[in-house]
Design an enzyme around this catalytic site. Sequence first.
Site, mmCIF file in Angstrom:
data_model
loop_
_atom_site.group_PDB
_atom_site.id
_atom_site.type_symbol
_atom_site.label_atom_id
_atom_site.label_comp_id
_atom_site.label_asym_id
_atom_site.label_seq_id
_atom_site.Cartn_x
_atom_site.Cartn_y
_atom_site.Cartn_z
ATOM 1 N N GLU A 27 17.183 -72.583 -12.783
ATOM 2 C CA GLU A 27 17.082 -71.548 -12.076
ATOM 3 C C GLU A 27 16.733 -71.952 -10.660
ATOM 4 O OE1 GLU A 27 14.808 -68.145 -13.285
ATOM 5 O OE2 GLU A 27 15.296 -67.055 -11.677
ATOM 6 N N ARG B 214 8.682 -78.223 -25.176
ATOM 7 C CA ARG B 214 8.095 -78.380 -23.651
ATOM 8 C C ARG B 214 7.334 -79.521 -23.539
ATOM 9 N NH1 ARG B 214 9.275 -73.825 -20.707
ATOM 10 N NH2 ARG B 214 8.363 -74.413 -18.837
ATOM 11 N N LYS C 122 6.661 -73.071 -12.744
ATOM 12 C CA LYS C 122 7.191 -73.078 -11.149
ATOM 13 C C LYS C 122 6.378 -71.868 -10.492
ATOM 14 C CE LYS C 122 11.655 -73.052 -12.436
ATOM 15 N NZ LYS C 122 12.921 -73.018 -12.226
HETATM 16 P P1 ATP Z 1 8.977 -73.052 -15.262
HETATM 17 O O1 ATP Z 1 8.408 -72.444 -16.471
HETATM 18 O O2 ATP Z 1 8.497 -74.351 -14.983
HETATM 19 O O3 ATP Z 1 9.103 -71.820 -14.535
HETATM 20 P P2 ATP Z 1 11.527 -72.531 -16.196
HETATM 21 O O4 ATP Z 1 12.045 -72.902 -17.585
HETATM 22 O O5 ATP Z 1 11.570 -71.340 -15.882
HETATM 23 O O6 ATP Z 1 10.355 -73.685 -15.755
HETATM 24 P P3 ATP Z 1 14.378 -73.269 -15.524
HETATM 25 O O7 ATP Z 1 14.919 -73.641 -14.144
HETATM 26 O O8 ATP Z 1 14.757 -72.166 -16.283
HETATM 27 O O9 ATP Z 1 12.632 -73.390 -15.429
HETATM 28 O O10 ATP Z 1 14.419 -74.670 -16.292
HETATM 29 C C1 ATP Z 1 15.747 -75.407 -16.537
HETATM 30 C C2 ATP Z 1 15.637 -76.118 -17.764
HETATM 31 O O11 ATP Z 1 14.342 -76.894 -18.003
HETATM 32 C C3 ATP Z 1 15.390 -75.260 -19.066
HETATM 33 O O12 ATP Z 1 16.588 -75.601 -20.014
HETATM 34 C C4 ATP Z 1 14.119 -75.395 -19.401
HETATM 35 O O13 ATP Z 1 14.063 -75.015 -20.813
HETATM 36 C C5 ATP Z 1 13.762 -76.777 -19.106
HETATM 37 N N1 ATP Z 1 12.387 -76.855 -18.927
HETATM 38 C C6 ATP Z 1 11.450 -76.253 -17.999
HETATM 39 N N2 ATP Z 1 10.362 -76.736 -18.111
HETATM 40 C C7 ATP Z 1 10.147 -77.695 -19.043
HETATM 41 C C8 ATP Z 1 9.300 -78.448 -19.629
HETATM 42 N N3 ATP Z 1 7.755 -78.465 -19.363
HETATM 43 N N4 ATP Z 1 9.671 -79.288 -20.493
HETATM 44 C C9 ATP Z 1 10.893 -79.411 -20.979
HETATM 45 N N5 ATP Z 1 11.834 -78.905 -20.452
HETATM 46 C C10 ATP Z 1 11.671 -77.885 -19.658
HETATM 47 MG MG MG Z 2 13.732 -70.506 -17.304
#
Ligand code: ATP
Ligand code: MG
Length: 571
Positions: A46, A270, A280
């Site tokens: 995102e 994760r 984020k």
């Molecule tokens: P955050 O929790 O940091 O805001 P998010 O999941 O909202 O992260 P996205 O932009 O939706 O951020 O993430 C893109 C991809 O990265 C998704 O498929 C998500 O599952 C993966 N992802 C995000 N954080 C992690 C993590 N700590 N470990 C592994 N994969 C991750």
């Molecule tokens: Mg997300």
Amino acid sequence: MAAMTDSKMESTESRTPNNFLREIIAEDVRTRKYGDAVIQTRFPPEPNGYLHIGHAKAICIDFGLADEFGGKTNLRFDDTNPEKEEQEYVDSIQADVRWLGFEWERLCYASDYFPQLYEWALKLIRDGKAYVDDLTADEIREHRGTLTEPGKNSPYRDRSIDENLDLFTRMKAGEFPDGTRVLRAKIDMASPNMNLRDPVMYRILHATHHRTGDEWCIYPMYDYAHGQSDSIERVTHSMCTLEFTDHQPLYRWYIEQLGIFPSQQIEFDRLNLTYTLLSKRKLLQLVREQRVSGWDDPRMPTLCGIRRRGFTPEAIRTFCAAVGASRTNGSTDIEMLEHFQRDDLNHRARRAMAVLHPLKVVIDNYPEGHTEYCEVQNNPEDPSAGTRQVPFSREIWIEQDDFREVPPPKYYRLSPGKEVRLRNAYFITAQSVVKDSGGNVVEVHCTYDPASRGGQSPDGRKVKSTIHWVSCAHALSAEIRIYQHLFSKPDPGDLPEGGDLFDNLNPHSLEVLSDAKLEPSLASAKVEGRYQFERVGYFCLDPDSKEGALVFNRTLALKDAWAKIEKKAGA
Ligand code: ATP
Ligand code: MG
């Protein structure tokens, strides 16, 4: 296609069996689950922040596994939330994915699918599987029930198809204010899975989108957009983190009701790292509250932050391969990441001499005004890195720590009457000191043995210690930034009741040394160059550097805590 050129890394990866995702894909290939179609994955960020090391794991999985099976990966921006998304993030994410060493097959945006998603919503309405609800957000929440109680049907649930079509079209046409109506899937308000209790598909939001502008005032929810976007791109394996496990039935429900390409969602753990925050939202808060200098502050776990700190894409990929993927969340020691980074830098960082806390040494029996050059290996691990000439003269800088007027037991470095080796140069013996009015040693006077040039004495005399040095007349002055973990607790979220997360920030995470002395060859250092300052640590030039005002970041100290942890675990 991944640029996996480093052969060392590839062998590390192929030796890594701990990835159940690889096994699933291998099995699907073997059974020809998708016929002749190639393996297709996507990385779906995102654009509401910068990528962090957790995303690196997802990127290595999405791109890395597709690549292993001759497949393809799309970079897809999951841009369904116009209020939080910005072009700045879209740009930084692309730069970071490329820096990690991956290239996408297609660049996609969920917003490109808004017209198709809208058509599919109309189809679900016509099939009696979606309805417009006038309940407020609070009322919807109240009607949802709890994990132990079923939800209640909305009074608007049984609207006629025509009325739903009319209202939804008018939602799209902008006739209603934000929050007054939503489109919901008609599934089951009594489902034990809360995600299936008539989830919201669309909301009204009069907001300007970074790509579609004001074209839309209704926006699809993540769950309604994600699976269908996968399906449109014919994604075979849609890998995401474990928090989406309970969403998987909904992901499948939409795809089945619409009868479209059956992408499959598979969840993995994760990445959590000790002393590190990987959210984020929280990282944005650190930036907004100026707790750090920006998204690329070298203490940040963002890819741009650790890159500026001097981490390399090769080491990050090796680390991600080593952590693998599993079906349960855990926590990884940050020392493990640091270990892979040290290992990588040890092989390719050019060596240099730098004195962080300078103390002057005057070699009384060395000719005044004379300069000679010592030939020094650029990297003992890599003879092809060649040699360089380092100037030596009568006055040199050494580390304050390398001299003690009164040496404690087992202190083998310089002290009055003791002889040490100057790295690549001569043996010197301390004779006397000069002190300031406060009694601090500000100068050490020594003699040298001219026969010990190169660091060996012809009589076979041994010294117990070798120290590094920089010639005063030739030294460059530089600022050095030393970093420690941003948080002082292994779990930054470990707080007393009502405590503030930022109370756990480490007050010593940044130390600035303003008067370090560097050997002159570092004048030509480049931002992407990596150095081992001998006996001190790994360093890289910071982009804040200007000619005549060099700034170096310490990437890591030399000592490897992880190797110790592993040894202890093995013992
Ligand atoms: P955050 O929790 O940091 O805001 P998010 O999941 O909202 O992260 P996205 O932009 O939706 O951020 O993430 C893109 C991809 O990265 C998704 O498929 C998500 O599952 C993966 N992802 C995000 N954080 C992690 C993590 N700590 N470990 C592994 N994969 C991750
Ligand atoms: Mg997300």
